[in-house]
Design an enzyme around this catalytic site. Structure first.
Site: not given
Ligand code: IDP
Ligand code: MG
Length: 151
Positions: A12, A52, A60, A88, A94, A115, A118, A129
């Site tokens: 990100k 998203y 958020f 993951r 998260t 964070n 992704h 995705e």
């Protein structure tokens, strides 16, 4: 042994700004996954909104879209056995503030929004995705060290 899968992973804008792209790539590379796609781009509003979409009713959401479109991201495709859950696990939960050490978020993040990275959360999500961020497909290749990674 599980299924061979490809996961969509993205550094990100906070990871790019903080100079953590190399560190983050290293985590997946050292784990034994194979990099089969990578591009840097500043996501458009439309791309971010599609990515998203599942969160569009969340409080958020607006902040998340603003954050993701605020600068360059590094979009990647990582392939390997059970790559989706493996990625993951490498990323961590998260909230960076409570994520365990040894995970990317646990080692480098303090917040739930910023964070750093992704990762796809399931097979259908990964397919969606990957198609969205890599419309021309991934770049698969044969790795000569495969027998030193897999049993
Ligand atoms: P994940 O990235 O661990 O799968 P999700 O619940 O799918 O987490 O949320 C997507 C992204 O939205 C998170 O990675 C984070 O950047 C952001 N986010 C999630 N929950 C919050 C929140 O409560 N406040 C601010 N941002 C959030
Ligand atoms: Mg998610």
């Amino acid at each position: 042994m599980g299924d061979m899968q490809t996961s969509f992973v993205m550094v990100k804008p906070d990871g790019v700004q903080r100079g953590l792209v190399g560190e983050i790539i290293s985590r997946f590379e050292r784990k034994g996954l194979r990099l089969v796609g990578m591009r840097q781009l500043i996501p458009s509003e439309e791309l971010a909104a599609t990515h998203y979409e599942v969160h569009k009713e969340r409080p958020f959401y607006a902040g998340l879209i603003e954050f993701i479109t605020s600068g360059p991201v590094v979009a990647m495709a990582w392939r390997g056995t059970d790559a989706i859950s493996v990625c993951r696990n490498v990323i961590g939960p998260t909230d960076g503030g409570s994520a365990p050490g040894g995970t990317i978020r646990g080692d480098f993040a303090l917040e739930i929004g910023k964070n750093l990275v992704h990762g796809s959360d399931g097979e259908e999500t990964a397919e969606f995705e990957l198609g969205l961020w890599f419309p021309e497909g991934e770049v698969d290749w044969e790795r000569v060290t495969e027998e030193w990674v897999y049993e």
